[in-house]
Motif scaffolding. Structure first.
Motif, PDB file in Angstrom:
ATOM      1  N   SER A  79       5.621  -0.072  -1.232  1.00  0.00           N
ATOM      2  CA  SER A  79       4.680   1.106  -0.448  1.00  0.00           C
ATOM      3  C   SER A  79       3.634   1.995  -1.579  1.00  0.00           C
ATOM      4  CB  SER A  79       5.486   2.086  -0.206  1.00  0.00           C
ATOM      5  OG  SER A  79       6.943   1.663   0.570  1.00  0.00           O
ATOM      6  N   VAL A  80       3.712   1.479  -2.866  1.00  0.00           N
ATOM      7  CA  VAL A  80       2.429   1.707  -3.751  1.00  0.00           C
ATOM      8  C   VAL A  80       1.242   1.094  -2.825  1.00  0.00           C
ATOM      9  CG1 VAL A  80       1.642   1.962  -5.679  1.00  0.00           C
ATOM     10  CG2 VAL A  80       3.578   3.144  -4.941  1.00  0.00           C
ATOM     11  N   VAL A  81       1.835  -0.694  -3.461  1.00  0.00           N
ATOM     12  CA  VAL A  81       0.682  -1.729  -2.912  1.00  0.00           C
ATOM     13  C   VAL A  81      -0.060  -1.173  -1.455  1.00  0.00           C
ATOM     14  CG1 VAL A  81       0.207  -3.832  -2.372  1.00  0.00           C
ATOM     15  CG2 VAL A  81       1.898  -3.311  -4.500  1.00  0.00           C
ATOM     16  N   GLY A  82       0.986  -1.335  -0.457  1.00  0.00           N
ATOM     17  CA  GLY A  82       0.318  -1.030   0.744  1.00  0.00           C
ATOM     18  C   GLY A  82      -0.989   0.480   0.773  1.00  0.00           C
ATOM     19  N   GLY A  83      -0.175   1.482   0.158  1.00  0.00           N
ATOM     20  CA  GLY A  83      -1.338   2.434   0.067  1.00  0.00           C
ATOM     21  C   GLY A  83      -2.727   2.388  -0.999  1.00  0.00           C
ATOM     22  N   ILE A  84      -2.542   1.049  -1.403  1.00  0.00           N
ATOM     23  CA  ILE A  84      -3.583   0.994  -2.065  1.00  0.00           C
ATOM     24  C   ILE A  84      -4.191   0.159  -0.948  1.00  0.00           C
ATOM     25  CG2 ILE A  84      -5.021  -0.394  -4.046  1.00  0.00           C
ATOM     26  CD1 ILE A  84      -2.164   0.287  -5.869  1.00  0.00           C
ATOM     27  N   VAL A  90      -7.344  -6.656   5.133  1.00  0.00           N
ATOM     28  CA  VAL A  90      -6.410  -6.090   4.208  1.00  0.00           C
ATOM     29  C   VAL A  90      -5.445  -5.277   4.932  1.00  0.00           C
ATOM     30  CG1 VAL A  90      -6.906  -3.791   2.330  1.00  0.00           C
ATOM     31  CG2 VAL A  90      -7.841  -6.280   2.322  1.00  0.00           C
ATOM     32  N   LEU A  91      -5.464  -4.673   6.289  1.00  0.00           N
ATOM     33  CA  LEU A  91      -5.274  -3.214   6.724  1.00  0.00           C
ATOM     34  C   LEU A  91      -3.687  -3.786   7.274  1.00  0.00           C
ATOM     35  CD1 LEU A  91      -7.356  -1.536   8.812  1.00  0.00           C
ATOM     36  CD2 LEU A  91      -6.396  -0.655   6.569  1.00  0.00           C
ATOM     37  N   ALA A  92      -4.051  -5.209   7.450  1.00  0.00           N
ATOM     38  CA  ALA A  92      -2.873  -5.990   8.087  1.00  0.00           C
ATOM     39  C   ALA A  92      -1.504  -5.589   7.230  1.00  0.00           C
ATOM     40  CB  ALA A  92      -2.724  -7.254   8.575  1.00  0.00           C
ATOM     41  N   THR A  93      -3.268  -5.962   6.041  1.00  0.00           N
ATOM     42  CA  THR A  93      -1.661  -6.392   4.591  1.00  0.00           C
ATOM     43  C   THR A  93      -0.551  -5.128   4.845  1.00  0.00           C
ATOM     44  OG1 THR A  93      -3.137  -8.045   3.883  1.00  0.00           O
ATOM     45  CG2 THR A  93      -1.389  -7.121   2.637  1.00  0.00           C
ATOM     46  N   SER A  94      -1.748  -4.241   4.284  1.00  0.00           N
ATOM     47  CA  SER A  94      -0.940  -3.223   4.381  1.00  0.00           C
ATOM     48  C   SER A  94       0.141  -2.515   5.226  1.00  0.00           C
ATOM     49  CB  SER A  94      -2.705  -1.330   4.294  1.00  0.00           C
ATOM     50  OG  SER A  94      -2.436  -1.089   5.155  1.00  0.00           O
ATOM     51  N   ARG A  95      -0.054  -2.320   6.364  1.00  0.00           N
ATOM     52  CA  ARG A  95       0.958  -2.468   7.478  1.00  0.00           C
ATOM     53  C   ARG A  95       2.381  -3.233   7.245  1.00  0.00           C
ATOM     54  NH1 ARG A  95      -0.129   2.060   9.409  1.00  0.00           N
ATOM     55  NH2 ARG A  95       1.222   1.223  11.631  1.00  0.00           N
ATOM     56  N   TRP A  96       2.193  -4.408   6.428  1.00  0.00           N
ATOM     57  CA  TRP A  96       3.019  -5.301   6.345  1.00  0.00           C
ATOM     58  C   TRP A  96       3.986  -4.648   4.579  1.00  0.00           C
ATOM     59  CZ3 TRP A  96       3.956  -8.613   2.322  1.00  0.00           C
ATOM     60  CH2 TRP A  96       5.553 -10.593   3.360  1.00  0.00           C
ATOM     61  N   LEU A  97       2.802  -3.988   4.025  1.00  0.00           N
ATOM     62  CA  LEU A  97       3.720  -3.940   3.020  1.00  0.00           C
ATOM     63  C   LEU A  97       4.599  -2.661   3.073  1.00  0.00           C
ATOM     64  CD1 LEU A  97       1.040  -5.132   0.711  1.00  0.00           C
ATOM     65  CD2 LEU A  97       3.687  -6.216   0.602  1.00  0.00           C
TER      66      LEU A  97
END
Lengths: 356, 328
Positions: B240-245, B315-322
């Motif tokens: 989740s932290v990586v997702g926030g980043i 980038v946003l798709a990766t963050s949503r996925w994480l």
């Protein structure tokens, strides 16, 4: 029910005079819309304010940039377009546009050198080109010292600042550099934005002047009107005749007097002209008017011509007070002749002179 | 007995005429809601199509070479050439540097708020961070230009610049002839402050989601506070932290006004982090107004816009996925 009729009646009675006065106002006030160059914006706005009273024309001018102005007038979404860089005869024919000049403006060099007074620094065209090419990197350079024996220049690195947004000012300045330096001509070239070899880009005249104010050793270019209003430190420049001239009204007018307006689209070239006192970086700015306005834009085209006719007759003082140089009267007559000759309504009728 | 019967009969379902679900009003409402839902998809699709159609002439002319060509020369003659490499490089490097600056501070804020802060202070500090996210980017741009730029110029470049440039191996990153203060480094610094609230708020939220029983067990076996955070909280919330980043990275990539003010807008490949550079968003904002409709320049700007869209989308798709487990 009764009350409603009463209300309606009063409303109608009240509305009638409003409608009437409104109609009268419409007959007097014509609204025209223009878009384009940022360079002449201050003078067009001043003219717009004055013409509302004097000529009954309301001007709505959007300074979105010359490129945007050309786009909008090509699509006929405005009554006139404004551009700093003139269009070629072919481009004008292709887009069915008539081009004419309104005022001239000049570009000056501004510096931030602690201890150096306004208009004290003397620059030659070669020095300017080499500074903007990145070949001279310090103010202590021997070649700068040679032309400036009387003043002390601090030993600072040179920070070049330029307009990051594509602009007519950049076009005028890079045209000058291309004219005075073959290396510049073959390298970066001239245009509304170029590939600058060195330096930092800032947005707008205010961005460039701010970058220069913040950085000791900085040099940049801006419109003269902007430099004057903001009391920026400008420089002298050596002209084609080999004399150092100061960026003052007299030297701009000396350049304006040399202009040759007998060119297609009135595209006079005032860069680096001969003459004892001419400032070498002066350029006219232009209006683009459709030669075949569509039916619902005919009134706008007529009003646009009336507006600039008024500006040619009575706008010189406003232009001069804003540091622009008015175009000479002979050009005004030639422009009016071109309006009469080229601008035709949908039925092929002349739109100028405006009847009444 | 009688009463019981009466009571049960009142509990029976009413048999009167009901307004049926398929009445006109309901259908209109349903249609409007469905329409609103599809509108989002349509808008997104329309943006992609518009960008791609606008970019087509540039892609046809330069092909994939557009992405790695560093040549950006808008002079309209034989010199005219467009390549996006400088802007793409500037966009990615400034965003990554911003992350490098922002993440440690954001971690500190989240750590402080969840573990150290007295409870009466948690709310004001938390609100302040959220307010920081609400400041318009033009304000950051002005503040950056009038405060951060002179600060970097006077207190970092002129003070440490030469010492940094003299460092072995990494010195070249700091060596520059640009003393205007506007640089890749300044842009990253301003961006870092802009994305800080997003990262800090996400980190705080996920840190708070760690079940207290885990932390209490760790404290129970004698772990120190730092051990609890580094061995329990972070492993538990890592993804989740990586997702926030990534969320912060997404914002940093697309930021326009604030960056334009402080990056120096030079379409040259920077040799050091103190050199002026440019980003995709900034090039588009600067050059678009003067580009002629249908010109190769305008098409290249569309192409840059399309690439930025792709990068942000990834980038946003990766963050949503994480972040998917937390967003459910």
């Amino acid at each position: 029910m009764n009350r409603r009729t009463l209300l309606l009646g009063t409303g109608a009675a009240l509305a009638a005079p409003i409608v009437l006065t409104h109609r009268v106002a419409l007959a007097q006030q014509a609204t025209i819309t223009g878009a384009g160059a940022t360079f002449p914006r201050p003078v067009y706005e001043r003219w717009g304010t004055q013409a509302r009273e004097a000529a009954g024309i309301q001007l709505n001018y959007q300074s979105i940039g010359s490129g945007g102005g050309i786009n909008q007038i090509t699509n006929r979404t405005v009554d006139f377009g404004a551009t700093d860089a003139p269009l070629s005869a072919d481009q004008l024919r292709e887009r069915n546009l008539l081009q004419f000049p309104t005022v001239m403006g000049s570009v000056v060099l501004i510096v931030n050198l602690p201890g150096v007074a306004d208009n004290a620094l003397r620059l030659t065209p070669e020095l300017v080109a080499d500074i903007f090419l990145g070949k001279i990197t310090r103010w202590s350079d021997a070649r700068i010292a040679e032309t400036n024996r009387e003043i002390r220049i601090p030993n600072l690195p040179i920070s070049v600042a330029y307009r990051a947004d594509a602009s007519g000012t950049t076009s005028v300045f890079t045209n000058y550099l291309s004219r005075v330096s073959t290396e510049w001509q073959q390298g970066p070239g001239a245009g509304t934005s170029v590939r600058w070899p060195v330096g930092n880009g800032a947005r707008g005249n205010e961005g460039v002047s701010n970058a220069i104010r913040n950085t000791p050793g900085a040099i940049g270019y801006t419109e003269n009107a902007y430099a004057t209003v903001n009391r920026l430190i400008t420089t002298q420049l050596r002209n084609k005749a080999g004399r150092f001239v100061q960026p003052v009204m007299a030297s701009f007018q000396a350049a304006a007097a040399q202009a040759d307006w007998n060119r297609p689209g009135f595209a006079a070239d005032l860069i680096d002209l001969n003459g004892e006192n001419t400032w070498p970086i002066v350029a006219p700015t232009f209006i683009l008017l459709p030669t075949n306005p569509v039916a619902d834009r005919v009134a706008g085209s007529r009003a646009t011509m009336r507006f600039f006719d008024w500006a040619f007759r009575s706008g010189a003082q406003a232009a001069t007070s804003l540091e622009y140089i008015p175009v000479p009267g002979t050009v005004h007559d030639a422009v009016r002749a071109a309006w009469a000759e080229q601008v035709r309504g949908p039925g092929g009728e002349r739109l100028w002179p405006v009847a009444g | 007995m009688q009463q019981t019967v009466a009571a049960t009969s009142t509990q029976a379902p009413p048999t009167g005429e009901r307004i049926r679900a398929s009445s006109l009003g309901d259908r209109i409402f349903e249609g409007l809601c469905t329409g609103a839902g599809y509108l989002v998809l349509l808008t997104l699709g329309a943006i992609i199509v518009t960008l791609f159609v606008g970019a087509l002439p540039a892609f046809e002319r330069y092909g994939a070479g557009f992405i790695w060509s560093t040549e950006w020369n808008p002079v309209e003659d034989h010199r005219e050439a467009y390549g996006g490499a400088v802007a793409i490089f500037g966009t990615i490097v400034s965003a990554i540097l911003a992350i490098v600056f922002a993440v440690p501070v954001a971690f500190g804020i989240a750590f402080y708020l969840t573990e150290l802060a007295p409870s009466w202070l948690k709310r004001p500090v938390g609100t302040a961070i959220e307010l920081l996210a609400a400041v318009p980017s033009i304000i950051y741009g002005m503040w950056g230009l009038f405060v951060v730029v002179p600060f970097v110029q006077m207190n970092i470049q002129l003070t440490f610049g030469e010492a940094l440039a003299a460092l072995p191996l990494v010195g070249f990153i700091f060596e520059t002839t640009n003393f205007a203060g506007t640089s890749l480094f300044t842009a990253s610094l301003v961006l870092a402050i802009m994305i800080l609230p997003f990262i800090a708020a996400t980190m705080r939220d996920v840190f708070e989601q760690v079940p207290p029983v885990y932390k209490e067990s760790a404290y129970g076996v004698g772990a120190t506070r730092w051990e609890v955070v580094s061995k329990v909280v972070i492993p538990y919330t890592r993804i989740s932290v990586v997702g926030g980043i990534m969320l912060g990275l997404g914002r940093a990539l697309g930021e326009t006004m604030a960056v334009t003010f402080v990056i120096g807008n030079a379409n040259r490949m920077p040799n050091s982090i103190f050199d002026a550079s440019t980003t995709i968003a900034s090039v588009v904002a600067m050059e678009f107004p003067e580009s002629l409709a249908g010109s190769l320049k305008q098409s290249s700007l569309f192409a840059l816009g399309f690439l930025l869209f792709l990068i942000s989308f990834i980038v946003l798709a990766t963050s949503r996925w994480l972040l998917r487990s937390r967003l459910k």
